[in-house]
Design a protein around this motif. Structure first.
Motif, PDB file in Angstrom:
ATOM      1  N   LEU A 138       4.282   0.030  -0.359  1.00  0.00           N
ATOM      2  CA  LEU A 138       3.269  -0.460  -1.298  1.00  0.00           C
ATOM      3  C   LEU A 138       2.263   0.648  -1.539  1.00  0.00           C
ATOM      4  O   LEU A 138       1.690   1.201  -0.595  1.00  0.00           O
ATOM      5  CB  LEU A 138       2.569  -1.695  -0.713  1.00  0.00           C
ATOM      6  N   PHE A 139       2.054   0.984  -2.794  1.00  0.00           N
ATOM      7  CA  PHE A 139       1.054   1.967  -3.184  1.00  0.00           C
ATOM      8  C   PHE A 139      -0.111   1.227  -3.833  1.00  0.00           C
ATOM      9  O   PHE A 139       0.093   0.458  -4.787  1.00  0.00           O
ATOM     10  CB  PHE A 139       1.638   2.969  -4.185  1.00  0.00           C
ATOM     11  N   SER A 140      -1.306   1.436  -3.300  1.00  0.00           N
ATOM     12  CA  SER A 140      -2.457   0.734  -3.867  1.00  0.00           C
ATOM     13  C   SER A 140      -3.722   1.546  -3.631  1.00  0.00           C
ATOM     14  O   SER A 140      -3.706   2.578  -2.957  1.00  0.00           O
ATOM     15  CB  SER A 140      -2.595  -0.665  -3.256  1.00  0.00           C
ATOM     16  N   TRP A 141      -4.815   1.040  -4.175  1.00  0.00           N
ATOM     17  CA  TRP A 141      -6.109   1.709  -4.045  1.00  0.00           C
ATOM     18  C   TRP A 141      -6.597   1.652  -2.591  1.00  0.00           C
ATOM     19  O   TRP A 141      -6.079   0.870  -1.792  1.00  0.00           O
ATOM     20  CB  TRP A 141      -7.136   1.055  -4.969  1.00  0.00           C
ATOM     21  N   PRO A 142      -7.609   2.428  -2.253  1.00  0.00           N
ATOM     22  CA  PRO A 142      -8.083   2.483  -0.863  1.00  0.00           C
ATOM     23  C   PRO A 142      -8.755   1.196  -0.401  1.00  0.00           C
ATOM     24  O   PRO A 142      -9.182   0.351  -1.198  1.00  0.00           O
ATOM     25  CB  PRO A 142      -9.099   3.639  -0.880  1.00  0.00           C
ATOM     26  N   GLU A 143      -8.860   1.083   0.922  1.00  0.00           N
ATOM     27  CA  GLU A 143      -9.492  -0.065   1.549  1.00  0.00           C
ATOM     28  C   GLU A 143     -11.022   0.089   1.532  1.00  0.00           C
ATOM     29  O   GLU A 143     -11.552   1.178   1.389  1.00  0.00           O
ATOM     30  CB  GLU A 143      -9.015  -0.215   3.002  1.00  0.00           C
ATOM     31  N   MET A 144     -11.704  -1.044   1.685  1.00  0.00           N
ATOM     32  CA  MET A 144     -13.167  -1.072   1.837  1.00  0.00           C
ATOM     33  C   MET A 144     -13.554  -2.375   2.520  1.00  0.00           C
ATOM     34  O   MET A 144     -12.904  -3.405   2.327  1.00  0.00           O
ATOM     35  CB  MET A 144     -13.890  -0.980   0.485  1.00  0.00           C
ATOM     36  N   PHE A 145     -14.616  -2.332   3.304  1.00  0.00           N
ATOM     37  CA  PHE A 145     -15.200  -3.520   3.933  1.00  0.00           C
ATOM     38  C   PHE A 145     -14.166  -4.352   4.694  1.00  0.00           C
ATOM     39  O   PHE A 145     -14.203  -5.583   4.687  1.00  0.00           O
ATOM     40  CB  PHE A 145     -15.919  -4.387   2.901  1.00  0.00           C
ATOM     41  N   GLY A 146     -13.237  -3.678   5.340  1.00  0.00           N
ATOM     42  CA  GLY A 146     -12.236  -4.397   6.125  1.00  0.00           C
ATOM     43  C   GLY A 146     -11.113  -5.012   5.318  1.00  0.00           C
ATOM     44  O   GLY A 146     -10.273  -5.719   5.878  1.00  0.00           O
TER      45      GLY A 146
END
Length: 231
Positions: free
Chosen positions: A4-12
């Motif tokens: 899976l290619f996706s945008w970065p994580e944030m806030f857990g």
């Protein structure tokens, strides 16, 4: 293995974009093994949009197309028990979430009251990103918002659209369990992608305040978050 290619994580959250988080949650619910690769450049993605998957060399974009492909290829039973009426509701909800996406995105990139908090949080979670890169992305999003129409609205008018969407969701989501019963389906993964990207973001937008005033939406989001993260 599926990637899976996706945008970065944030806030857990595994993805700060609701569509990528939707696919991530679906894969976790269905216990499909996968690699998760975070990218900042969508130029190699189908249609130039994230998320997308590489399933043994087959590249598929669009969250709904990804989920349909995975259900068909792997015989996943997550939606097998849905009635025709429930499938119609699922379709309508997914289209409404497409509308909510624009308001949520507007709250981060367009509204001057919340842009600094989003920018600073993004840079805190992802120090290698240059501040100018975010300013460039913001300018690009302004053109998208204008073309879509939401960029032509005043902030209060834009937020009213998203609040109306959340209010309808609050009428449909039960106080306990998930949308169509005690077990989550793919629709719940979609709801989680959006609700978590509002509720669990530490930015006090009108969307978040309205969501927090609806206990059933909060309960759904936290229940899904527990299932998806194991926490």
């Amino acid at each position: 293995m599926l990637t899976l290619f996706s945008w970065p994580e944030m806030f857990g959250l595994a993805d700060n974009n609701p569509y990528g988080l939707k696919v991530f949650a679906f894969l976790k619910l269905c216990r499909v093994p996968f690699r998760h690769e975070h990218v900042m450049d969508a130029s190699r993605a189908p249609h130039g949009q994230l998320p997308y998957i590489d399933d043994d060399g087959r590249i598929i974009g669009d969250s709904d197309a990804i989920i349909a492909h995975l259900i068909a290829r792997h015989g996943l039973p997550i939606d097998a028990a849905l009635t025709p009426a429930q499938r119609d509701t699922d379709h309508l909800l997914r289209r409404m979430l497409d509308d909510l996406y624009w308001v949520m995105s507007y709250s981060r990139w367009r509204d001057d009251r919340f842009w600094p908090a989003f920018r600073d949080a993004f840079l805190r979670f992802h120090p290698p990103v240059a501040p100018q890169a975010l300013e460039t992305a913001r300018a690009y999003n302004f053109t998208r918002y204008h073309a879509q129409g939401i960029g032509r609205l005043a902030p209060d008018e834009a937020f009213a659209r998203g609040i109306a969407d959340l209010e309808v969701l609050s009428h449909l989501v039960p106080e306990k369990g998930f949308l169509f019963g005690p077990q989550p389906c793919s629709t719940d993964a979609g709801l989680y992608g959006f609700l978590a990207n509002i509720l669990l973001f530490e930015i006090d937008t009108p969307l978040k305040r309205h969501l927090m005033s609806r206990p059933n939406l909060v309960a759904h989001c936290r229940a899904m978050h527990g299932l998806v993260t194991g926490g």
